[in-house]
Scaffold this motif. Structure first.
Motif, PDB file in Angstrom:
ATOM      1  N   ALA A   1      37.253  31.720  48.401  1.00  0.00           N
ATOM      2  CA  ALA A   1      37.469  32.781  49.379  1.00  0.00           C
ATOM      3  C   ALA A   1      36.358  33.810  49.225  1.00  0.00           C
ATOM      4  CB  ALA A   1      38.827  33.435  49.166  1.00  0.00           C
ATOM      5  N   LEU A   2      35.754  34.187  50.346  1.00  0.00           N
ATOM      6  CA  LEU A   2      34.698  35.186  50.315  1.00  0.00           C
ATOM      7  C   LEU A   2      35.323  36.571  50.234  1.00  0.00           C
ATOM      8  CD1 LEU A   2      32.229  33.782  53.012  1.00  0.00           C
ATOM      9  CD2 LEU A   2      31.906  33.832  50.541  1.00  0.00           C
ATOM     10  N   THR A   3      35.163  37.188  49.089  1.00  0.00           N
ATOM     11  CA  THR A   3      35.730  38.529  48.896  1.00  0.00           C
ATOM     12  C   THR A   3      34.655  39.587  48.753  1.00  0.00           C
ATOM     13  OG1 THR A   3      35.839  38.154  46.499  1.00  0.00           O
ATOM     14  CG2 THR A   3      37.791  37.589  47.809  1.00  0.00           C
ATOM     15  N   SER A   4      33.390  39.176  48.493  1.00  0.00           N
ATOM     16  CA  SER A   4      32.307  40.147  48.347  1.00  0.00           C
ATOM     17  C   SER A   4      30.988  39.482  48.691  1.00  0.00           C
ATOM     18  CB  SER A   4      32.255  40.694  46.916  1.00  0.00           C
ATOM     19  OG  SER A   4      31.883  39.668  46.012  1.00  0.00           O
ATOM     20  N   MET A   5      30.002  40.307  49.045  1.00  0.00           N
ATOM     21  CA  MET A   5      28.681  39.785  49.392  1.00  0.00           C
ATOM     22  C   MET A   5      27.987  39.171  48.187  1.00  0.00           C
ATOM     23  SD  MET A   5      28.089  40.335  52.667  1.00  0.00           S
ATOM     24  CE  MET A   5      26.355  40.581  52.960  1.00  0.00           C
ATOM     25  N   SER A   6      28.361  39.585  46.995  1.00  0.00           N
ATOM     26  CA  SER A   6      27.702  39.061  45.805  1.00  0.00           C
ATOM     27  C   SER A   6      27.916  37.560  45.651  1.00  0.00           C
ATOM     28  CB  SER A   6      28.203  39.788  44.557  1.00  0.00           C
ATOM     29  OG  SER A   6      29.597  39.570  44.382  1.00  0.00           O
TER      30      SER A   6
END
Length: 734
Positions: free
Chosen positions: A263-268
């Motif tokens: 799941a994409l939770t941050s740009m990092s």
């Protein structure tokens, strides 16, 4: 009780059979609106209105005037020796046309008895009627064949300039008859699906295997149009069973969308994928300015407004993780789905550089992930947006920074090489604009030499940069676009003309490569792959140029017992020799690269290696199958076994490699091993060309999906006549 019978109304009938029944040579009852056979087999039933020539003096005068104009055009564009009226043994007909006394018995199948005079008269007459005010084309240069050059005017190509060759782009009607060349046509008509396709994951038909390399395709022709220069065209004429088996034996992993693994939770989370993109993919195709994009990613400078930049970010991430992977991965699917979610229809109502970059990269990603037709559509959008914002033009008085100008040039030529490369892969018409394009090639400089504050153009770097490969490939396509247009047209140009264009255009391009990027120059590790791909690419193009002559020679050998190693036409012999040589060189280069550079065994290297290797290895495969006792057979076997070894190692990365191995095994597996002690090698296939083509009929001319058993008997007649037409078009070789 007496019941009155219902009145019987007479059915309306047409004057002639419907188009579909005439095409199939079936007996049509001419019922309007749908005949019996079309209704039975659910065909499209259409009737054409017949028009009769009016027997009036006015019409006769009009025909005489048109004939006079036609003769004037013939005298202008054709040498005197080519006109039928100046040849012995011809007689003049009452309508003014000429016809050889021996024309009828020697007419080609499908030509309707029309000789060269009738063909040219009709063509020029039609052109004059369609374009009465268009100026006549200039005479063709003497280096080209006069007959073809006079109909398609061309200009000399300078491979050192950025401007495309000036060739006629007017769309002309197809000729009704063609002259014969010593080559075999690899074109196949559509099936009942009319080349329609659906590449959506989970959609009906969306799980069928479609090859992004256009080499392995379904026998149903539902993967879109693939023309004579594609790998699939040659395979369709060679393989009887592997294409059908491919649909089920190896299910397509790319067609299945896995569950999102994270799941994409941050740009990092995207940062390592962006790093991978610039580390590998960017060195070959620098469509994005790395420093600018990274500054936007870190929000050091503002990100462009709208959702296009988010689309670009996620497709860059998808390409980064896929192309740099050293083992099969599904992460890129999730990243690409995230990019598509941000690509709303409203985005297409905007025009900006970021959108061009995003659409272009989406197109290339989809092709690599075996959705080539989808990528083809995205590329069309990218090209339209690019021309809408003027990327194809230079503006001398424009007060813009050098970095802005260079960025526009880089994006335009990245789009150009992606588009033309895909067009050649699928063998589709070259519709990239030439006239009106005056944008210069990007400079061969390092990124640090041109920044936002640079006011004076620095001198070109005398070493490989990330823009060297972009310049070299763009110049290659500019030099060879005219050749490509010729080899996908019918009839194929004579071998002598292709050899001359090869020496002048491709040879000139090779001679003008910078010393640090020429054929034998050693490259830094980051540029080794793109340099190798360029060497494979131009050899692959030469294979496409010459393989029709090789196939024509093989078929002539089977039909008439002609030795494939000799021919009375010295130019055809040279073309066949070049086909053998460049195929051998390509196999050697690719297999050597794959063995010598284990550090480069990524998905990107595997994709290009597999594409060019399979195209090259088909040459010795078809030769060995048809002539296993040739003096060259031992070399063919060595090339095939060499390629098989590399394909087996590629199969760990790309499932398509396993399909290629299956095709090779089905075609010539029996010819790679001896029969036993003292028994020698197996002989060539005992099937005649007609029998082989008859077995290939479902692959070459697919009919209704309901099966051959439900077709009417006329289809067998059509099948036989079509095959014989193919055979009769081959030249009689001495």
């Amino acid at each position: 009780m007496h019941t009155e019978a219902a009145p019987v109304y007479p059915q309306s009938t047409a004057e002639q059979a419907c188009r579909e029944c005439r095409r199939r040579k079936s007996k049509c009852d001419r019922t309007i609106p749908v005949c019996h056979l079309c209704a039975k087999f659910n065909r499209g039933c259409t009737y054409e209105k017949s028009s009769r020539t009016p027997l009036t003096r006015t019409h006769l005068s009009q025909v005489e005037n048109e004939l006079a104009r036609t003769k004037t055009l013939l005298a202008r564009f054709m040498p005197q020796g080519e006109r039928g009226e100046d040849q012995p043994g011809c007689r003049t007909r009452r309508d003014g046309m000429t016809r050889s006394q021996s024309e009828a018995p020697s007419a080609l199948p499908g030509s309707n008895g029309a000789g060269a005079d009738g063909l040219l008269a009709r063509d020029y007459l039609r052109e004059d009627a369609l374009h009465p005010s268009r100026p006549s084309p200039a005479p063709a240069p003497p280096a080209l064949d006069q007959h073809h050059a006079s109909r398609i005017p061309t200009a000399a190509v300078s491979v050192g300039q950025a401007q495309a060759p000036k060739s006629s782009r007017a769309m002309r009607p197809a000729p009704e008859a063609q002259s014969v060349t010593p080559a075999f046509s690899l074109e196949t008509p559509p099936s009942s699906s009319n080349f329609e396709w659906d590449e959506r994951a989970g959609a009906t038909g969306g799980d069928k295997f479609v090859d992004g390399m256009a080499s392995l395709t379904s026998r149903s022709n539902e993967g879109g149009y693939l023309g004579s220069a594609s790998g699939a065209a040659l395979l369709r004429l060679t393989d009887r069973s592997s294409e059908g088996e491919n649909d089920t034996a190896y299910p397509s992993a790319d067609a299945r969308r896995p569950s999102i693994p994270f799941a994409l939770t941050s740009m990092s989370q995207l940062e390592p994928f962006v790093d991978a993109y610039f580390r590998l993919y960017h060195c070959s195709y620098p469509i994005v300015h790395e420093a600018t994009f990274r500054a936007q990613f870190m929000e050091i400078i503002p990100r462009p407004a709208g959702s296009a930049w988010q689309v670009l970010l996620h497709v860059i991430s998808a390409l980064g993780v896929y192309t740099s992977a050293t083992h099969p991965t599904d992460i890129d699917f999730a990243l690409f789905d995230a990019a598509k979610e941000r690509l709303s229809i409203n985005v297409l109502e905007t025009g900006n550089l970021v959108l061009v970059q995003a659409l272009t990269l989406i197109s290339n990603y989809l092709q690599k992930r075996n959705q080539p037709n989808s990528g083809y559509n995205y590329m069309g959008l990218a090209r339209r947006v690019a021309m809408g914002i003027g990327l194809h033009k230079e503006f001398p008085t424009w007060d813009a920074s050098l970095l802005t100008l260079e960025m526009r040039r880089r994006v335009w030529y990245c789009l150009y090489i992606f588009d033309v490369g895909a067009i050649i892969t699928f063998s589709r018409p070259l519709d990239f604009p030439e006239e009106g394009v005056d944008v210069r090639l990007p400079s061969n400089t390092h990124d640090s030499d041109i920044t936002a504050g640079t006011r004076r153009m620095p001198p070109p770097a005398q070493e490989t940069t990330i823009y060297t490969h972009l310049r070299a490939q763009a110049q290659f396509h500019l030099a060879t676009s005219h050749i490509y247009s010729k080899i996908i047209s019918h009839p194929l140009p004579p071998a002598a003309q292709l050899i001359d264009m090869d020496d002048q255009l491709i040879g000139g391009w090779l001679a003008e490569l910078p010393p640090f990027f020429n054929e034998t120059a050693i490259q830094p590790p980051k540029f080794t792959l793109c340099h190798a791909i360029l060497r494979w690419r131009y050899r692959n193009f030469r294979i496409l140029m010459y393989r029709p002559f090789l196939v024509g020679q093989l078929v002539s050998q089977l039909e008439r017992g002609v030795d494939t190693t000799t021919t009375s036409d010295i130019h055809v012999g040279t073309a066949i020799d070049r086909c053998f040589r460049v195929a051998h060189e390509a196999v050697e280069l690719i297999t050597t690269f794959w063995r010598a550079h284990p550090e480069h065994r990524t998905m990107m290297a595997c994709w290009y290696s597999l594409y060019f290797l399979f195209q090259a290895i088909l040459i010795p495969v078809i030769c060995l199958r048809n002539d296993p006792r040739s003096p060259l057979a031992e070399g063919w076997r060595g090339q095939i076994l060499q390629a098989v070894e590399v394909l087996e190692s590629m199969a760990v990365l790309n499932p398509t490699a396993q399909r290629c191995l299956g095709v090779i095994q089905s075609l010539c597996g029996n010819y790679l091993q001896p029969l036993g002690d003292g028994m020698g090698w197996v002989g060539p296939t005992e099937e005649s060309p007609q029998t082989q083509l008859a077995n290939l009929y479902p692959l070459m001319w697919p009919t209704l999906e309901m099966g051959m058993g439900q077709l009417d008997g006329a289809d067998a007649i059509i099948q036989e006549s079509t095959i014989m037409d193919f055979m009769n078009r081959l030249p009689i070789l001495d």
